[in-house]
Structures are given as C-alpha cells and as structure tokens.
Design an enzyme around this catalytic site. Structure first.
Site, PDB file in Angstrom:
ATOM      1  N   ARG A 139       0.820  -1.220   0.000  1.00 36.72           N
ATOM      2  CA  ARG A 139       0.000   0.000   0.000  1.00 36.72           C
ATOM      3  C   ARG A 139       0.852   1.267   0.000  1.00 36.72           C
ATOM      4  O   ARG A 139       0.591   2.212  -0.743  1.00 36.72           O
ATOM      5  CB  ARG A 139      -0.961  -0.021   1.214  1.00 36.72           C
ATOM      6  CG  ARG A 139      -1.814   1.203   1.441  1.00 36.72           C
ATOM      7  CD  ARG A 139      -2.524   1.782   0.246  1.00 36.72           C
ATOM      8  NE  ARG A 139      -3.158   0.836  -0.644  1.00 36.72           N
ATOM      9  CZ  ARG A 139      -3.272   1.003  -1.959  1.00 36.72           C
ATOM     10  NH1 ARG A 139      -2.770   2.090  -2.559  1.00 36.72           N
ATOM     11  NH2 ARG A 139      -3.837   0.103  -2.711  1.00 36.72           N
TER      12      ARG A 139
ATOM     13  N   LYS B 139       2.210  25.587  -5.115  1.00 40.54           N
ATOM     14  CA  LYS B 139       1.007  24.993  -4.509  1.00 40.54           C
ATOM     15  C   LYS B 139       1.127  23.476  -4.492  1.00 40.54           C
ATOM     16  O   LYS B 139       0.366  22.767  -5.151  1.00 40.54           O
ATOM     17  CB  LYS B 139      -0.241  25.456  -5.272  1.00 40.54           C
ATOM     18  CG  LYS B 139      -0.459  26.953  -5.193  1.00 40.54           C
ATOM     19  CD  LYS B 139      -1.693  27.418  -5.977  1.00 40.54           C
ATOM     20  CE  LYS B 139      -1.878  28.925  -5.814  1.00 40.54           C
ATOM     21  NZ  LYS B 139      -3.022  29.444  -6.591  1.00 40.54           N
TER      22      LYS B 139
ATOM     23  N   LYS C 211       5.273  41.118  -6.545  1.00 41.16           N
ATOM     24  CA  LYS C 211       3.861  41.398  -6.714  1.00 41.16           C
ATOM     25  C   LYS C 211       3.598  42.820  -6.205  1.00 41.16           C
ATOM     26  O   LYS C 211       4.385  43.380  -5.446  1.00 41.16           O
ATOM     27  CB  LYS C 211       3.011  40.433  -5.881  1.00 41.16           C
ATOM     28  CG  LYS C 211       3.324  38.974  -6.117  1.00 41.16           C
ATOM     29  CD  LYS C 211       2.345  38.087  -5.365  1.00 41.16           C
ATOM     30  CE  LYS C 211       2.787  36.626  -5.502  1.00 41.16           C
ATOM     31  NZ  LYS C 211       1.796  35.688  -4.969  1.00 41.16           N
TER      32      LYS C 211
ATOM     33  N   GLU D 275       4.778  40.129 -11.421  1.00 39.58           N
ATOM     34  CA  GLU D 275       3.358  39.797 -11.581  1.00 39.58           C
ATOM     35  C   GLU D 275       2.600  41.048 -12.014  1.00 39.58           C
ATOM     36  O   GLU D 275       2.686  42.087 -11.356  1.00 39.58           O
ATOM     37  CB  GLU D 275       2.832  39.282 -10.240  1.00 39.58           C
ATOM     38  CG  GLU D 275       1.423  38.764 -10.289  1.00 39.58           C
ATOM     39  CD  GLU D 275       0.957  38.280  -8.928  1.00 39.58           C
ATOM     40  OE1 GLU D 275       1.606  37.383  -8.357  1.00 39.58           O
ATOM     41  OE2 GLU D 275      -0.045  38.817  -8.432  1.00 39.58           O
TER      42      GLU D 275
ATOM     43  N   ASP E 288      -1.342  37.955 -14.537  1.00 44.01           N
ATOM     44  CA  ASP E 288      -2.082  37.303 -13.466  1.00 44.01           C
ATOM     45  C   ASP E 288      -3.577  37.555 -13.578  1.00 44.01           C
ATOM     46  O   ASP E 288      -4.040  38.677 -13.385  1.00 44.01           O
ATOM     47  CB  ASP E 288      -1.573  37.817 -12.112  1.00 44.01           C
ATOM     48  CG  ASP E 288      -2.186  37.050 -10.960  1.00 44.01           C
ATOM     49  OD1 ASP E 288      -2.289  35.808 -11.067  1.00 44.01           O
ATOM     50  OD2 ASP E 288      -2.572  37.687  -9.971  1.00 44.01           O
TER      51      ASP E 288
END
Lengths: 293, 293, 293, 293, 293, 293
Positions: free
Chosen positions: C106, C143, C175, C203, C224
C-alpha cells in the site's frame, strides 16, 4: 568501496547524519540540474588528487557522500586519516556513473578539504610547538564549528593533536566566575565528590591561583592568558610539586596562542597548549577530482 | 528577548535545527558539570563585547542558543546583522540565570564568531575588489561548511557579498566535463528548454569558449582560472556584446582568488568575482561575554 | 533490485527521508498484524500492473519502500519515470517474501499512484496547451502538497512540464503588495543588485504594469488573472520588445487555468502557463499488484 | 494567537513536525528573497477569505505555520475544523509583520486548501450517500498522501466521515491472499487469539465468503468490488444474522466507489462505504489572503 | 508553568527530543480518541500524588510533556529532583483543559515513574552501602535503557549515586581482551598519551593485575567479580599505595552487585561500587493524578 | 548476517531509528577511546551466550546494532524471538573486526537484555495465570518505557502475552472521569458512532457499572482494582450475558496485579489480565559475549 580503518575515525553515527544533511542541502528540491542534462548512463574513472601537501582527515565522510548518492560508485583510498601526503599525490580512485560522480563531487570535497585543513593546521602547530619542547602536546578546544564537533575533534587527532573535553559534561573546568566567593580548593572538592575520577581542570590567572589549584590536586592547571614569566614560574611550581608526587598534575597554556607564539610557550616545558584556531580558523586543504586518461 | 529583523536573516528553520544540534553536542549526556556545581539560582548581567572590529552576522543563532537553553534569559542586541562594529563595542546585553548563561556562552559565541568571521572576510574582499572597480560584486561558492550553508550564505550577504547558486538545483552551471562532445550552445539550449528563466552559467577556459557562451546567450560567463590578459579580452568581448544587447551577460572571474589578487582582477571590469575562501577559510571574529559592574 | 536512472529523478535524500516517514506511519507501533498471521517464510512473485494509462513517476519511491521494508525483495522496473504506459501493461516485477510484499504494497502504491497522477495530469495539460501553441510550456507552482514538493516537482518534469521556482529563495517574484509605493523598475533594480543572475519575475494585472516590467528587463512577466484581450495585448507588447532584444523576456499566463481554458490561453503565443492544479489537485493513477501464475 | 479546540484536531506532534518540514522546503537555503526586498518592519492586517464554499480542516496547521515563522503574528480563527463556510466568508484574521505574513502565506494556504479539500469532498460523499440511506457512514482508507496520514484522517473526520484503520497495526484485514489455503474461520480465530478485542475485518468477493465471515463472527465484512445484486444479498445475509445476534456485524462496501455510484450503493443498507478518493484524489478548496481596508 | 531548577537536571535537549518521541508514539495517527469524546472545553484541577515513598526524578520531562501537549496547562512542582517524598504527598499541582490533561497523563507519568524508580533504587543501594562504609559511593554503568541514557544518568544523580563514564568516548576502560598480549602498563601509557587528563580505568580479575594497574598509576582500579578476600587484599594494596601518594587511586568493586551483597562489599573500604541494576532493572515508583475537591 | 523472521518482529522503522539513537549516545563525540587503542585490524569470533534462562526478544535490534556499527560483522542467530533458552546456551555467533565487536557489544546487549527481560517476565506471568485458568491471557498496558513502546510491545508478544491498545488512538477506553455526568451507555454509543468497529472498553469500579457496560455492548469490560468477590460476580454477569449472545464481551482484570495475585485473579475465569509491570518494571535477562577457543 574500500575505506581503511583508522584509529582517528570519528563516530560513524555522526558521519552518516551529517553527510545526509550536507547532501540534502546541496540537492533539494530539484536534484542536480546540470549533471543530468546529458548522457546519464555514462561511466567514468577519476582520481582524487591533492593540490597541496597536508595531513588527511575526513576520508569516512568523503566515502559516505558517494555511498549515499550512489552505492555503486567505487571509492578506493590509497591513504588513511592521519597520513601525510604531498601536492600532486593521488589520494583515492573513484569509478562509476559520471553524472553521480559530478553530483557528489563538491559535497565530498567540502568534507575532505575542511577536515584535512583542521588536521594539517594541527600538525603545523604541533611541529612549531615541538621546536620549543618535543614533549608538549597541542590541545583543541570547544571552539568548534557548530554541528561538526565530532568530525573536527577526530581531525585534530589525525593531525597529531589531542582532544580537550568533548563537551560540557565530559570534564569539570572551574573558572573564577564559577566560584562566587568560594575557594578553589572547596570547589575542586565538591567536583571530585560529585564526579569521581573525572578530569578536573582549574583556570588560573596568577600564581596564587596556581598554588591553590595544585593544593587542591586538580588534574590539570590551565594558565589563562598569562605573561611568559608567570608561565615559567607556574610551570616551575607545578613541576616541583610533581617531583615528589605520584600524581602528575598537567599544565596547560591557553589564550590567544598563534603559530608565532607557540614555540616560545612550549619552551616553558608546559605539558599542553590549547589552540582554538585549529578548529575555528583552519583554512581548507585543496583537493580536486581529475579524469583518468 | 529582542532581536532586530534584518534583511540578511537566514531561514528560521535552519537556525532552530542547527542550534538544537549544536547545544545537544555540547550538553549531552550529563549537562554542564561545572556551571551547576555552585549556586544555581544566582542571576547575572553580562555584555557581549567585540574583541576586534568586523561585520556582524549570526545574531539570530546567538539568540536562539540562549532561548533554547533558557527562554527566561533576556538577550538584547544593539547591532543587527550587516552592521559594522569596532573592537570594544558592546554588541548585546544579556540578563538571567548565571548558570544557564555560562552553559550557553560557548555555543552562542561559536555561531557568532564563525558567521561574523564570514561576514567580515567577505567585507574585506569587497573593499579590496572595489579599489579595482567600484561596481564589482563578490560572490560566494558552494564551498561551504557541510550543514551550515544557509547560515554562511546569509553571513556573506551581511558582509556585502552576493550569493552564487544555493545548491545544485538552483542554477545550471555547464563545465567542459558535462558536455561529452556536445557543443556549448546546444547544451545551453537544452538547459533553457528544461529550465525556463533559470540562470545558466557557462564555465570557460579560453576565449573560444567565451565566444560560444556569449553566442548561446548564457546568463553568466565564468572565466575559470584564466590569465589576466585572457580575462581582459573576455570581458571586452562580453561588454561589446552587451552594448548592443538588452540582455546584459554577466562576467564572473573565478579560481583561486585571494586578497592579493582581487583588486587587479576587479580592474578587468568583470561583474562578479567568486571567492571560495570567504566561506571555507574564514577566520573567526573574537567576541567575549563580560560581567557588568 | 534494478531501477532505471532517469533525468526526472527527485533527490535521493528526499526519497529516503519521505519513504521512511511513510513506512513508519503505516507500521508503528505493532507492525503488520495481518500479513504475519500465517506462513511468514512463503515466497511470491507479483507484477505491478497499470489499471489505466498514464505517465510514470515515483519509481524511485516505489523501489525504496520495498528496499526499506525488506532489502531482499527484488523489484525490476520495465518502464522508467517519464515513460507513457497503457492500461493493463506490466510496469515492474517483484519477487520475494510474501509477507513483506504485502506489508510494503500500500505504501509503495501510494507513492506511485500519487506521483504518476501528477505526471499524467501534467501531460494532459501539456497536450491541451500544445493544441493552442506547440511551443508553450506548462509550469508548476509552489502549490504543492506540504512535505512532498521535491517529489511532485520531479513528477511534473516526468509529465513534460517545467518547474517554476522551487521555493522562496530560488527566484524573485515581485507582486504589487511587495512594492509599498515603490515603482516596479526600482524594485527589479534592487533585486538584480542583490541577486545577480537570478530569475526575476514581475506579476502584472494590467498593460501598464507589463510595460514597466518590460522596461525593467525582468526575466519573466507574469500575466495574473488577465482577460484574454489583455493577454493578447501583453504578449504582443513583449514579443515586439523581444524582436529587437537579445534578451528574450518570457511571458507567463497564470491564474485559475483549467483543462477547458488552457488551449485558448496557449493560443495567445505566451511562453509559459502555470497551473496549480497539476500538483494540488491531481487524481491518482490506479495501479495494482497481481500474483503471477 | 487564538485557535479553537476541535474534536477533529490531528495530533499536535504531527502538526509541528510536518509544518516544520513544509516551511523548511519553502525557505531554505536563502529565505524569502522577495518579501525582504523592501521595508521589513512594515505591519499589516489581512483576512483569510474563502473563495468557494466548503468544510474547514487544517486550521491547526495554518496557525502553526505562522507561529513557526513569526510567533508575534496574531492569527484569530472565526471558524473551527468541521464548520461549513461559504464563498466569500472570512475564516480568520491575521495581523503582524507584513514581510513575515507574505513568507508564511503560501505554506499556510497549502495546508488549509488541501485539508479542507479532503473535508469538503468527504462531506460531498456523505451527502450523496445519505440520499440512499441516511444511516450509512463514509470511511476513508490507507490510500493517503505519504507522510500526511494523520492530517488527512483528521480532515476526513472534520468532513463527517469516519476513519478506517489508521495503519497496518490497528486492525486485522484478512484478504484471500493472506490465507494460503487456510479457511477464513480459522484465520479469524488465529487473529482473535493474538489480538483480543481488535477489529477483525474480512474482505469478501462472493456470498460464500460472506457466509464464512459471518460464521467466524468478524467485526466487519467488506464486500470488495461486488456487483449490486451480490451486495444486496450480502447485506441481507448479514442483517438477518444481526437480528438474532447481540453482536452487530458491520457491512462495508468497497472498491471504486464514486460520487455517481455511492447513492445506489448506500441504498443497499450497508453500514459503511469506503472511498479512497476522499484522501487520494481530493481537489483543493481555494482560500486567499486579502488586505484589510 | 513553574519548574524548580535542580543540580540534577538532565540536558534540556534530551528532554525535549525524547518527550516529543514519547508523545508521538502515544498520539499518532488519530490523537486521543477517548478524551475528546465529550466536552473539550472543560477545565480541571488535579494533584500529582505519590502512591509510595521515594526520591523524585524526571520532573523536567513531566513538565515538558504537558507543555508540548498544551502550553496553557499550568504545572507547579512542590518538590524538585533529588527530594525525598512520602506515600500520599502531593508532588505537583496541575490546572488546565481537562481533555488535554487526560491526554498527557500517561506519558508524563511514564517518565516520572521510571526515572523516580531509578532514583529511588539508587538511593536504596546507597543506604545499604553506607551501612558497610559511609564514604562509599554507588556508581551507575552503561547498562542503561537504549535512548534514555541522559535521563537515567540524571536520575542516578538525583538518587545520590554518581555517574561512571557517560559513553565510550568519555573514559578509557581497559579490559584483558583489549590487550592482545600487551602489558597493562603499556596500554595505560598509550592511553595517557592519547588522552591527557582523561580518566583511565583498568579492569582487574586478580591481585597481580591490581598491582600492574597501580604501578601504571591508573585513575581507577576496577575489581571485577572478585571474591571478597581478594577484594580486601586489593583495597589494602591500593590504600597502602595511596598513603604515600598524592594521587589517590580509586578502587571500584563491580560485577553482579545486589542489595544483599552491597553492604559487605562496601565494608571492604573500596571507594566505588558500580551497580547495573539501578538503571537496567529498576521498578517504577507509583504516582497518580487525583481530581481536587 | 542471518536473522530469522519472526511473527513477533517489531516494525523495522522503529528498530532502525532507536538503534541509531542508542549507538549515537554511546559513541559521540569521540568514538570508542578504548577499543581502538591497539590493533584495529584484528579479527575475532565470539558467541552470544545466555547467563540465565528466558524467552528471547530483541534479536532484530541486536543485529541492527552490529550492522550499523560495521556491516561486515557476521551475526548468526540460532534462536528466534519467542524461543525459550536455557542458562549457558549459545544464542548467536558473531565474527568480524574485534575492535568493532567490542564497540557494539554493550549497546547490542542492552537491547537484548531489556527486551528479553520483558518477554521473560511476560512468560512468567502467563505461566502463573494459566495455573488459575489455562485460557486466560496476559495483556500489556501503555505503561511502557518512553520511546520504546513498539519494541516492548513486540517483546510482550514474544513472551506469550497479548497487546492492549498501542496508543491513545487505537481504542476507546472510557473511564468515569471522561463522562462528566453522561451515562456509560451514551458514551459508548457516541464512541461507536465515531469509530465504527473499534474496540470500546469500559473501566468499571463496581457491579452497576459492569451492568451498564454490558448493556452498552462494550467490546471489553475492565474490572479496575475490584476485590475478588466483585470480580467473581462481574465475570459471572458477563459470562451469563455471553451465553445467549453472539458477541462475546471480554472481561479484563486490571490494577496492581502481581506474580503473587495473578493465579487467583485468573481463577475468576476472566479473559484478560493486564499487567503494567511486564513493561515498566521488568528486570533484564543476563547475556554475555564470550571469545571462542
């Protein structure tokens, strides 16, 4: 993989743990983005060559680095820790996957260069000291690189030095500021009671303190930043005591010792000279990997 | 506890982890057998004083050492990482349990001395280099002490240097022995395809390679162990290219750079000079703790 | 045990560490209470079969899981990371102690299924994107699943994607909310000064910002969450600049990209499209172990 | 920092350990090279807002991320794990050093988004299942993301699901391939003898095996990949047994359950339906940090 | 949280690390499934009471367990390590979240019970030994529980015992099987040369070996499994030597010492008696938590 | 190296991790300062012999210790965990580098002695219990040595005992102080709802509570510190219930059980007797290494 057992080997647990840390900090997150650009199955044979003379230390770490990156790479050492080598000599041969050898190269060399640097500087201090007194020994201190103490203390041994206490729990070292008004003799007695057999060292700034330390039968008397005349008097005081004593109290000279001053300090006939520089300020020894043929 | 945020702070995760390792290696198994011999409730106030001038680095590690040993000890820094200090200046004040301060002292100083040593040597290289060319910047390398890279790279920044790639995954650095017969331009193209935007550096031994690297529009051209004339020609070649190019290719001089040679090398008008010595062979800066009053 | 070297291999240090964690969480405290109920000396031969088509990733982790549980189990891979496989194909063969194979099953599959899921979803995004523009590349993001970034970024590469910055220290990404009133051009200049050669990305929410980013000669301009017309105008703006520039500024489209929108976005002729979903929301690829004969 | 105790909290040891890993992978070696470019003393207030509706999980990890990066940042949660929230609602407020908030943002969100994704998908499966049978419960499996099992199992509970065995040592799960010719009843007896009181589950492919499992008085009978008619017959068989028995044997339906099939499966009146997808293939829930005012 | 500093405190690094391991092994994967069944906000006040008399050790670990599980729980110790307590006395008071107190209870008690068990058995051996010779001291050995040495050695000190070497690197202990034909005196000389100041102990089986050890001026002579007459002769031999020597060689009796034999062995006037049982076979001291009011 | 698989093996992850810790605590910082004083290339052959009879446990840890210190040392076990041995029997043979064998000896023996001590005491309790009732089983508790639970629980199994819950998350154990005014039946219902299939145990102080526990159909009824008459009545009550029930509720006797009382307690016909002493107060079994020939 053939590594030669040496009496100067550091503990294998420290070697494995620190090598794993060092590889991780060089490889993560995305592995080696250069060495795998081209043919990743190519094999190679390279020599580890000295670019200057020195004393070897760190061979276990060098090996372990290659082993952790690729256990099929063959590393064969021709020298062992503590051996003296010359500029240009081949220290080890390496054979295996070229991409993996390139990946391991810098980390493996960082260990070998730093630790051989410690050993080589220790050796240099030892040589200078022996000109003043061929019985004197060079001690390290706790002024080591954070996290690398076990490796650096082994390198000091490889360089002909001896180790002072390994950490705060291994020996008692009484300084003025531990005492708070209590006499040295009393402090030594308390320490002896709590820690039978343990080395008890007393740090002394002047002859009176040396006399107290001797009276308390300390294991080692440390002469801390004394001028040379006081060192001579202190050594004399202790040696006289030792003449009629079965216990031979050791005299350690300490404080700002340099390559320029160690010969004279050694000529005082002290037993030990501790040098922070051999671990905290050693320069590296230069090694390189060269392709064979 | 008051620590001043600095743009040169290393990652807090590395600080916590390495400080914990360093304390463990100094305290285990039996804790500090000296400092708790006498009155363990005694309080103290001490100053952290510089014993020589330099550039501060490592204050986060110094703080964290006291914090992990006894969070009630108060450490207040009067300088922050990157600040210049003089011999004799008080860098920080410390107040708390005397026994715990003695226990933390050596480990905390080992961090501060080593990392300020790196920052101070970096600063010295920067000063020498700027005599030759006040725009040039001093780069570190991957020749760092195993396990301490994050801390040493932060110290380099505190000393006015700039960081080369942090590890094997951060940038592509193509050397001859990666190529295996493939042309530099092709290798750069492959790298650019796989790693868009990433810095791609090409190590060059001669002018032809420099020309190839420029033609491939590498981010950085490294002149590796070139003689001075070739360096001049190479810088000239790249600068000419840059005149008509929006992309400004950087030129890095590398290989055995010393305090004696850096001024002349900088006078070549190269952009970057990488110096392994600032991390692998820095001597410590001396600090001490002194009782107040 | 035979594992095929792949250019998409994650760092071995991450593999070893995370596999050890995953086994520990499945085995402790009392080991496998089922698989050792019966004959613990029984041997077996099983195949690792694909239950659906996809792109392989995670073979190093799969191997390492068996190796750490029982180094005598033989695992032989017939595919390597980055290879495409079909439903029903045998990916690897496994032979060894039956009880240990059941224990490892597993955990080993969890790695392979998740990482092949990331690779397969990346491949799907790449295919869709190429319909709009066959030069465009699919980027991952930060992410990622906490703790698994090194493994997931390798899986993205196996799936034909490319990696955005690996972490906060690898590239500068400016940013609006970093600026605090300072102009983009100034911020890029500061970044370039501190981090020579490093990728600097800006950005942008609108065309003015794109113009500023281009003027500052950023490495990458990120569009963005722009609408498609603005994307077209922005790409146009940058491409025009690139026509007369040796530096080719890259344009990245970002923000809520899905399988439905990527083809159209790619048709804008942007260079890069970043997709969080390939790491944070990939479904697994189903594999199973089947007894042979 | 105010975090609301929840009955769904994962073990704090796992939270601390995994958060430390996740921060390290995002910050090392050179910390956040963007957020400290400008004013590092600037303070901020931001809201954590939901970009879609869902069920909250992971608040402990979100908090811990900020706490480990900067313990002076204040995080106040307005919801607790297990709470349902809507698109646009403010989940928590955050106040503190702006640079540190930016540094922590992505890692904190990665935890919250992934774990709330698991909780929200679990909730969706529960809702669908309850349409078929309002007593049925949704079980997770061991098909969890390597290293994150403790966190994901807590998220399943927050989403209204229940946990199957936590690992290989928590319960006995007998499958055909464990038996090697031994009858199910005998295997259950051996297991019961070795592990008194432990849950013993038997995986069944057909009605005969279900009968054997019931005869052996297993705790749970798992119907593995059965067709719906066999499921109905099996549930019937077990329920009949339970009518005259104080021990209520539980029936679990397992194997490739999807959102499309779970309602019908639940209508079989089985007790439990296990769904691998809720942990291995959950998509994230989108959250964002927004500046206040 | 108030914990009283004690001279018997183990190193805080070991405390934090081992407590974290112990909590993890009791909480993962699914936390405490019982204590959070009901009202998780309920507060409580409980006393830690002794169920039998003894010597306290382990208070730092007890505190740290509560602190790591919930830093808001208040633990106040009324006794400190090394203090004697009676059956029924309240050792500490605890106030805080009831659910968290229940979760921490067993792990905290496991530390306190085991370590107080070691201290209490040490104390018992000390009392029996002092009947035979009120100067004799009881030594521990390296026969400690794997992983807990630092904690157990501290507990021995709390119980009035003293610590033999902490590990293989702290002292030299020469046994017959290290010698390989080399004379004891020579081995001691080699050891002294390599490790100046370090305790050197020689294990002796008969009077001749004792004579050799004394002649080599070892720090400690260990009489290993000797009969009582030989012990008497050996002690006599050493004491005679010490009369005219400033170095006082210590005599340690070792080998199968029990509570029945220690008084007689102590009456030999040996300095030290080492007892493996105090660390490897101590029974726990029973404590319990009782609700107040 | 040959180690015999045993059904009582602890999880290999715990073995590797704890052995590494134990070696590190015995070797660092300076390795074994005695064993490498002389000929470090000397080879040896030694036997591991029992110095008393007992039940073997810990062979995996013993092996792993030698393996981690020197993988070339050959260890061959003639017994496996769970086997009974007599005083004087050879348990294993060891061949390899003498210096490394000496270094590993104490740590390897510490594991084997402690864990065989647990197994042997468990066996003794089992024998005594079976005199009173040959069906009764001896249970361990969570009163284990911090950090060693996985190893000690395996040793209990080797000694013929069975394991109670491994940690706080494996089973529900409801005590009076969890209830806060809620009825036992309700608490059991809540637990059953949250944790389907999990063992639910109810701790009872009197017959009324036993009746409630039975009515709630708990998995196990624990009779906590009851007098013998109440135990008899309680067992009677439960057995009567079981006669007409398919669910066989188990009765566990608990609280201060000793070798003197277990036979009588077992004669009550209870199913299980839990004994904290087998893990928290076991004395070691004595083993030694003897040179061959």
């Amino acid at each position: 993989m053939s590594i030669i057992n040496s009496q100067f080997d550091p503990p294998i647990t420290a070697v494995r743990r620190i090598v794993a840390m060092a590889i991780a900090e060089d490889l993560e997150p995305n592995a080696d983005v250069t060495s795998n650009l081209l043919d990743i199955e190519c094999q190679t044979r390279v020599n580890l060559n000295a670019r200057q003379s020195g004393i070897l230390a760190g061979s276990l770490c060098f090996n372990e680095t290659f082993y952790q990156i690729d256990p099929t790479v063959e590393v064969n050492f021709l020298f062992k820790d503590g051996d003296r080598f010359n500029d240009g000599q081949t220290i080890a041969t390496i054979a295996g996957n070229f991409s993996k050898v390139l990946t391991a190269e810098r980390t493996a060399l960082n260990f070998l260069s730093h630790l051989s640097g410690v050993a080589t500087l220790t050796d240099l201090y030892c040589q200078r000291a022996k000109r003043g007194n061929d019985k004197v020994r060079v001690l390290d201190t706790r002024k080591t690189t954070p996290g690398l103490r076990a490796l650096e203390k082994a390198a000091v041994r490889a360089g002909g030095g001896v180790n002072h206490r390994g950490n705060l729990s291994e020996a008692v070292l009484i300084k003025d500021n531990h005492l708070g008004g209590i006499a040295v003799g009393e402090a030594v007695s308390i320490a002896r009671l709590r820690w039978p057999g343990k080395m008890i060292e007393v740090e002394c700034d002047n002859l009176e303190q040396v006399q107290s330390a001797v009276d308390s039968n300390a294991t080692v008397v440390m002469l801390d930043n004394m001028n040379f005349e006081d060192i001579l008097s202190s050594v004399d005081l202790v040696k006289k005591y030792n003449e009629t004593s079965s216990a031979k109290i050791l005299v350690e000279v300490s404080g700002g010792v340099s390559l320029d001053t160690i010969e004279k300090l050694a000529s005082s006939k002290c037993d030990l000279i501790s040098v922070g520089a051999i671990t905290h300020s050693a320069q590296i020894v230069d090694f390189g990997l060269d392709l064979i043929g």
